[in-house]
Design a protein around this motif. Structure first.
Motif, PDB file in Angstrom:
ATOM      1  N   CYS A 179       0.843  -1.216   0.000  1.00 44.14           N
ATOM      2  CA  CYS A 179       0.000   0.000   0.000  1.00 44.14           C
ATOM      3  C   CYS A 179       0.872   1.257   0.000  1.00 44.14           C
ATOM      4  CB  CYS A 179      -0.922  -0.004   1.211  1.00 44.14           C
ATOM      5  SG  CYS A 179      -2.280  -1.196   1.115  1.00 44.14           S
ATOM      6  N   ASP A 180       1.983   1.223   0.731  1.00 47.31           N
ATOM      7  CA  ASP A 180       2.907   2.363   0.752  1.00 47.31           C
ATOM      8  C   ASP A 180       3.537   2.573  -0.622  1.00 47.31           C
ATOM      9  OD1 ASP A 180       2.412   2.837   3.427  1.00 47.31           O
ATOM     10  OD2 ASP A 180       4.195   1.793   4.149  1.00 47.31           O
ATOM     11  N   ILE A 181       3.892   1.485  -1.282  1.00 50.17           N
ATOM     12  CA  ILE A 181       4.474   1.578  -2.627  1.00 50.17           C
ATOM     13  C   ILE A 181       3.496   2.244  -3.585  1.00 50.17           C
ATOM     14  CG2 ILE A 181       5.184   0.205  -4.632  1.00 50.17           C
ATOM     15  CD1 ILE A 181       6.396  -1.814  -2.591  1.00 50.17           C
ATOM     16  N   VAL A 182       2.241   1.803  -3.544  1.00 45.44           N
ATOM     17  CA  VAL A 182       1.221   2.357  -4.431  1.00 45.44           C
ATOM     18  C   VAL A 182       1.013   3.850  -4.155  1.00 45.44           C
ATOM     19  CG1 VAL A 182      -1.249   2.310  -4.980  1.00 45.44           C
ATOM     20  CG2 VAL A 182       0.043   0.179  -4.844  1.00 45.44           C
ATOM     21  N   LYS A 183       1.024   4.211  -2.889  1.00 48.61           N
ATOM     22  CA  LYS A 183       0.841   5.620  -2.521  1.00 48.61           C
ATOM     23  C   LYS A 183       1.963   6.487  -3.094  1.00 48.61           C
ATOM     24  CE  LYS A 183       0.116   8.618   1.498  1.00 48.61           C
ATOM     25  NZ  LYS A 183       0.006   8.667   2.981  1.00 48.61           N
ATOM     26  N   VAL A 184       3.193   6.034  -2.949  1.00 48.44           N
ATOM     27  CA  VAL A 184       4.343   6.792  -3.458  1.00 48.44           C
ATOM     28  C   VAL A 184       4.313   6.856  -4.986  1.00 48.44           C
ATOM     29  CG1 VAL A 184       6.859   6.761  -3.695  1.00 48.44           C
ATOM     30  CG2 VAL A 184       5.816   6.324  -1.468  1.00 48.44           C
ATOM     31  N   GLU A 185       4.043   5.731  -5.622  1.00 47.12           N
ATOM     32  CA  GLU A 185       3.997   5.698  -7.084  1.00 47.12           C
ATOM     33  C   GLU A 185       2.911   6.623  -7.627  1.00 47.12           C
ATOM     34  OE1 GLU A 185       5.618   4.125  -9.591  1.00 47.12           O
ATOM     35  OE2 GLU A 185       7.166   3.292  -8.291  1.00 47.12           O
ATOM     36  N   GLY A 186       1.802   6.705  -6.923  1.00 48.72           N
ATOM     37  CA  GLY A 186       0.697   7.547  -7.361  1.00 48.72           C
ATOM     38  C   GLY A 186       1.014   9.033  -7.313  1.00 48.72           C
ATOM     39  N   MET A 187       2.045   9.412  -6.551  1.00 50.68           N
ATOM     40  CA  MET A 187       2.431  10.823  -6.446  1.00 50.68           C
ATOM     41  C   MET A 187       3.511  11.224  -7.446  1.00 50.68           C
ATOM     42  SD  MET A 187       2.319  11.632  -2.338  1.00 50.68           S
ATOM     43  CE  MET A 187       3.339  10.253  -1.811  1.00 50.68           C
ATOM     44  N   LYS A 188       4.011  10.284  -8.227  1.00 50.64           N
ATOM     45  CA  LYS A 188       5.039  10.623  -9.211  1.00 50.64           C
ATOM     46  C   LYS A 188       4.483  11.596 -10.248  1.00 50.64           C
ATOM     47  CE  LYS A 188       8.151   6.646  -9.102  1.00 50.64           C
ATOM     48  NZ  LYS A 188       8.729   5.520  -9.881  1.00 50.64           N
ATOM     49  N   SER A 189       5.300  12.574 -10.627  1.00 45.71           N
ATOM     50  CA  SER A 189       4.855  13.572 -11.601  1.00 45.71           C
ATOM     51  C   SER A 189       4.503  12.939 -12.942  1.00 45.71           C
ATOM     52  CB  SER A 189       5.947  14.626 -11.800  1.00 45.71           C
ATOM     53  OG  SER A 189       7.159  14.025 -12.232  1.00 45.71           O
ATOM     54  N   SER A 190       5.194  11.862 -13.310  1.00 42.80           N
ATOM     55  CA  SER A 190       4.929  11.205 -14.597  1.00 42.80           C
ATOM     56  C   SER A 190       3.540  10.583 -14.655  1.00 42.80           C
ATOM     57  CB  SER A 190       5.980  10.126 -14.857  1.00 42.80           C
ATOM     58  OG  SER A 190       5.969   9.144 -13.829  1.00 42.80           O
ATOM     59  N   ARG A 191       2.953  10.323 -13.495  1.00 43.30           N
ATOM     60  CA  ARG A 191       1.605   9.749 -13.444  1.00 43.30           C
ATOM     61  C   ARG A 191       0.535  10.825 -13.266  1.00 43.30           C
ATOM     62  NH1 ARG A 191       2.121   4.207 -12.963  1.00 43.30           N
ATOM     63  NH2 ARG A 191       4.049   3.447 -12.027  1.00 43.30           N
ATOM     64  N   ASN A 192       0.953  12.074 -13.201  1.00 45.90           N
ATOM     65  CA  ASN A 192       0.008  13.165 -12.956  1.00 45.90           C
ATOM     66  C   ASN A 192       0.195  14.289 -13.970  1.00 45.90           C
ATOM     67  OD1 ASN A 192      -1.342  12.563 -10.122  1.00 45.90           O
ATOM     68  ND2 ASN A 192       0.810  11.973  -9.955  1.00 45.90           N
ATOM     69  N   ILE A 193       0.357  13.906 -15.222  1.00 39.43           N
ATOM     70  CA  ILE A 193       0.656  14.902 -16.253  1.00 39.43           C
ATOM     71  C   ILE A 193      -0.516  15.827 -16.544  1.00 39.43           C
ATOM     72  CG2 ILE A 193       2.446  13.508 -17.358  1.00 39.43           C
ATOM     73  CD1 ILE A 193       0.374  12.577 -19.372  1.00 39.43           C
ATOM     74  N   ASN A 194      -1.725  15.449 -16.116  1.00 38.92           N
ATOM     75  CA  ASN A 194      -2.891  16.301 -16.378  1.00 38.92           C
ATOM     76  C   ASN A 194      -3.128  17.347 -15.286  1.00 38.92           C
ATOM     77  OD1 ASN A 194      -3.653  15.037 -18.819  1.00 38.92           O
ATOM     78  ND2 ASN A 194      -4.631  13.378 -17.684  1.00 38.92           N
ATOM     79  N   ILE A 195      -2.339  17.275 -14.203  1.00 34.78           N
ATOM     80  CA  ILE A 195      -2.529  18.207 -13.085  1.00 34.78           C
ATOM     81  C   ILE A 195      -2.356  19.654 -13.539  1.00 34.78           C
ATOM     82  CG2 ILE A 195      -1.482  19.018 -10.930  1.00 34.78           C
ATOM     83  CD1 ILE A 195      -3.218  16.625 -10.487  1.00 34.78           C
TER      84      ILE A 195
END
Length: 206
Positions: A179-195
């Motif tokens: 769960c910690d891994i998923v949380k960190v991965e979800g905050m990567k800028s590459s996964r949030n390019i639409n922000i």
């Protein structure tokens, strides 16, 4: 805007307890969806077709392989294993984090297709504990258990190609680590390019 789900692959030696950890994740965390693998091996006494695996004949499996219905496939201990494609892509589109519990060969095949998938290698706390878990399953003879131990040694060579290592000492700790891994991965800028685009749109409408 619905966020695209992530793809997580969990590999590791047979007997590590991957299935138990994954079951706990899917039952207790609504963000996860489990991809059910296909195999040509016979079901164990407590396994249900379509829940634990899709149990197919070699002929059916090879047809799926030839028709590009599998994300990956591998042969292990005389049996085919593979991942049906349609379910995985549908769940990710709906925002679910899809877990694949597969062998190292298949994991590296998928990494070539999904560059941003998360590779997690799960190991037991010790080699002694691994043999103990394999023996206590009481589903295989001594020769098969030894083959699985030998295979575990081979699989460990692939650890440097994985993103994370999780030691399954207790199920609870392993679940929390994932769960910690998923949380960190979800905050990567590459996964949030639409922000950036979304933020600028909100500012404009204020």
């Amino acid at each position: 805007m619905k966020k695209q789900g992530m793809l997580m692959i969990i590999s590791g030696p047979s007997g590590t307890g991957k299935g138990t950890v994954v079951k706990e994740l899917v039952e207790k965390q609504q963000q996860f969806a489990l991809s059910v693998s296909a195999t040509t091996r016979s079901p164990r006494h407590n396994e249900i077709d379509g829940v634990h695996y899709y149990f197919y004949t070699r002929e059916v499996f090879e047809k799926m392989k030839n028709e590009n219905q599998l994300l990956e496939w591998a042969e292990f201990c005389g049996n085919y294993y593979g991942t049906p494609k349609e379910y995985v892509e549908q769940q990710m589109a709906e925002g679910k984090n899809v877990i694949l519990e597969i062998e190292v060969q298949g994991a590296l095949q998928i990494k070539k297709i999904y560059k941003d998938c998360i590779l997690v290698f799960m190991i037991p706390p010790s080699a002694k504990e691994l043999k103990k878990r394999l023996t206590e399953r009481a589903t295989e003879d001594e020769q098969t258990i030894q083959r699985r131990i030998n295979r575990a040694i081979e699989e460990m060579e692939f650890v440097p190609q994985y993103d994370y290592i999780v030691i399954n000492d207790t199920v609870c700790c392993a679940v929390n680590a994932i769960c910690d891994i998923v949380k960190v991965e979800g905050m990567k800028s590459s996964r949030n390019i639409n922000i950036k685009k979304q933020f600028k749109g909100e500012i404009t409408s204020c």
